[in-house]
Design a protein around this motif. Structure first.
Motif, mmCIF file in Angstrom:
data_model
loop_
_atom_site.group_PDB
_atom_site.id
_atom_site.type_symbol
_atom_site.label_atom_id
_atom_site.label_comp_id
_atom_site.label_asym_id
_atom_site.label_seq_id
_atom_site.Cartn_x
_atom_site.Cartn_y
_atom_site.Cartn_z
ATOM 1 N N THR A 135 0.843 -1.189 0.000
ATOM 2 C CA THR A 135 0.000 0.000 0.000
ATOM 3 C C THR A 135 0.878 1.239 0.000
ATOM 4 O O THR A 135 1.933 1.269 0.639
ATOM 5 C CB THR A 135 -0.926 0.032 1.228
ATOM 6 O OG1 THR A 135 -0.135 -0.070 2.412
ATOM 7 C CG2 THR A 135 -1.918 -1.109 1.192
ATOM 8 N N GLN A 136 0.457 2.252 -0.735
ATOM 9 C CA GLN A 136 1.223 3.493 -0.794
ATOM 10 C C GLN A 136 0.962 4.304 0.468
ATOM 11 O O GLN A 136 -0.167 4.367 0.947
ATOM 12 C CB GLN A 136 0.852 4.293 -2.025
ATOM 13 C CG GLN A 136 1.286 3.638 -3.301
ATOM 14 C CD GLN A 136 0.943 4.485 -4.514
ATOM 15 O OE1 GLN A 136 0.240 5.475 -4.427
ATOM 16 N NE2 GLN A 136 1.468 4.080 -5.650
ATOM 17 N N GLY A 137 1.998 4.910 0.985
ATOM 18 C CA GLY A 137 1.866 5.704 2.197
ATOM 19 C C GLY A 137 1.772 4.810 3.423
ATOM 20 O O GLY A 137 1.933 3.599 3.357
ATOM 21 N N SER A 138 1.524 5.436 4.540
ATOM 22 C CA SER A 138 1.419 4.695 5.796
ATOM 23 C C SER A 138 0.157 3.851 5.812
ATOM 24 O O SER A 138 -0.847 4.203 5.209
ATOM 25 C CB SER A 138 1.382 5.663 6.976
ATOM 26 O OG SER A 138 2.596 6.361 7.066
ATOM 27 N N ASN A 139 0.232 2.732 6.485
ATOM 28 C CA ASN A 139 -0.960 1.944 6.763
ATOM 29 C C ASN A 139 -0.933 1.587 8.248
ATOM 30 O O ASN A 139 -0.082 2.084 8.992
ATOM 31 C CB ASN A 139 -1.084 0.717 5.847
ATOM 32 C CG ASN A 139 -0.026 -0.343 6.078
ATOM 33 O OD1 ASN A 139 0.648 -0.367 7.094
ATOM 34 N ND2 ASN A 139 0.124 -1.240 5.114
ATOM 35 N N ARG A 140 -1.820 0.732 8.696
ATOM 36 C CA ARG A 140 -1.915 0.433 10.131
ATOM 37 C C ARG A 140 -0.689 -0.282 10.681
ATOM 38 O O ARG A 140 -0.528 -0.408 11.887
ATOM 39 C CB ARG A 140 -3.182 -0.366 10.409
ATOM 40 C CG ARG A 140 -3.230 -1.690 9.687
ATOM 41 C CD ARG A 140 -4.577 -2.361 9.840
ATOM 42 N NE ARG A 140 -4.674 -3.467 8.918
ATOM 43 C CZ ARG A 140 -5.238 -4.611 9.211
ATOM 44 N NH1 ARG A 140 -5.777 -4.787 10.398
ATOM 45 N NH2 ARG A 140 -5.290 -5.559 8.316
ATOM 46 N N PHE A 141 0.200 -0.745 9.816
ATOM 47 C CA PHE A 141 1.388 -1.462 10.250
ATOM 48 C C PHE A 141 2.659 -0.613 10.214
ATOM 49 O O PHE A 141 3.726 -1.095 10.566
ATOM 50 C CB PHE A 141 1.572 -2.722 9.412
ATOM 51 C CG PHE A 141 0.437 -3.682 9.550
ATOM 52 C CD1 PHE A 141 0.277 -4.421 10.715
ATOM 53 C CD2 PHE A 141 -0.490 -3.824 8.541
ATOM 54 C CE1 PHE A 141 -0.781 -5.297 10.853
ATOM 55 C CE2 PHE A 141 -1.550 -4.699 8.664
ATOM 56 C CZ PHE A 141 -1.699 -5.433 9.833
ATOM 57 N N GLY A 142 2.556 0.619 9.764
ATOM 58 C CA GLY A 142 3.712 1.495 9.782
ATOM 59 C C GLY A 142 3.855 2.307 8.513
ATOM 60 O O GLY A 142 3.018 2.251 7.611
ATOM 61 N N PRO A 143 4.959 3.053 8.439
ATOM 62 C CA PRO A 143 5.202 3.894 7.265
ATOM 63 C C PRO A 143 5.586 3.055 6.046
ATOM 64 O O PRO A 143 6.022 1.920 6.162
ATOM 65 C CB PRO A 143 6.364 4.787 7.708
ATOM 66 C CG PRO A 143 7.047 4.032 8.786
ATOM 67 C CD PRO A 143 5.993 3.201 9.459
ATOM 68 N N ASP A 144 5.428 3.666 4.896
ATOM 69 C CA ASP A 144 5.748 3.019 3.631
ATOM 70 C C ASP A 144 7.257 2.804 3.535
ATOM 71 O O ASP A 144 8.027 3.752 3.599
ATOM 72 C CB ASP A 144 5.263 3.903 2.478
ATOM 73 C CG ASP A 144 5.370 3.243 1.120
ATOM 74 O OD1 ASP A 144 5.946 2.140 1.036
ATOM 75 O OD2 ASP A 144 4.876 3.831 0.149
#
Length: 158
Positions: A135-144
């Protein structure tokens, strides 16, 4: 040798060794490059160790047969020995941890790794998940992990 080859080589080695630096780390995200380089390295060394075990007489056996006189027939059998077993056991945790972080990069729970326990279909589905772009950008697991500037995609467009 160009002036850019040394940093590139250093970056490659850094990516290659990342799963070992993050041995017990099941949080965060891992890029496809990190995951697939690790898998490639793991299986290449496993393949080499099977033959080293066989050559040293450490329990490995290798057999090959090719019979072309009565049609095409080929056979291969390779079993690892002591060195192969040590390598495999020593890599169980980083294999699972890297797979969990790779799933996190696709915004999926690490528990999806257990889908591989379903015969045939589970392994194919896990392979598909490992090939997906993160996924692009941060998601619930951390930064990209691809973000080279350390910024989230949202911060760029503010």
């Amino acid at each position: 040798m160009s002036r850019h080859s040394k940093p590139t080589r250093r970056r490659f080695v850094s990516i290659l060794l990342a799963p070992y630096r993050r041995y017990f780390e099941f949080s965060g995200r891992s890029r496809r490059k990190e995951y697939w380089l690790y898998i490639l390295t793991f299986y290449v060394l496993m393949f080499v160790l099977v033959f080293v075990d066989s050559a040293l007489g450490l329990g490995g056996t290798t057999e090959t047969a090719l019979d072309t006189t009565d049609g095409l027939r080929a056979s291969a059998n390779a079993e690892g020995g002591v060195l192969t077993a040590i390598w495999g056991i020593g890599n169980i945790i980083p294999l699972i941890a890297c797979a969990v972080r790779r799933l996190h990069d696709t915004d999926r729970s690490g528990w999806w790794v257990l889908i591989s326990l379903i015969p045939l279909i589970g392994s194919i589905w896990l392979l598909v998940l490992m090939c997906l772009d993160g996924t692009q950008g941060s998601n619930r697991f951390g930064p990209d992990p691809k973000d080279r500037l350390g910024r989230s995609a949202e911060a760029v467009f503010e």
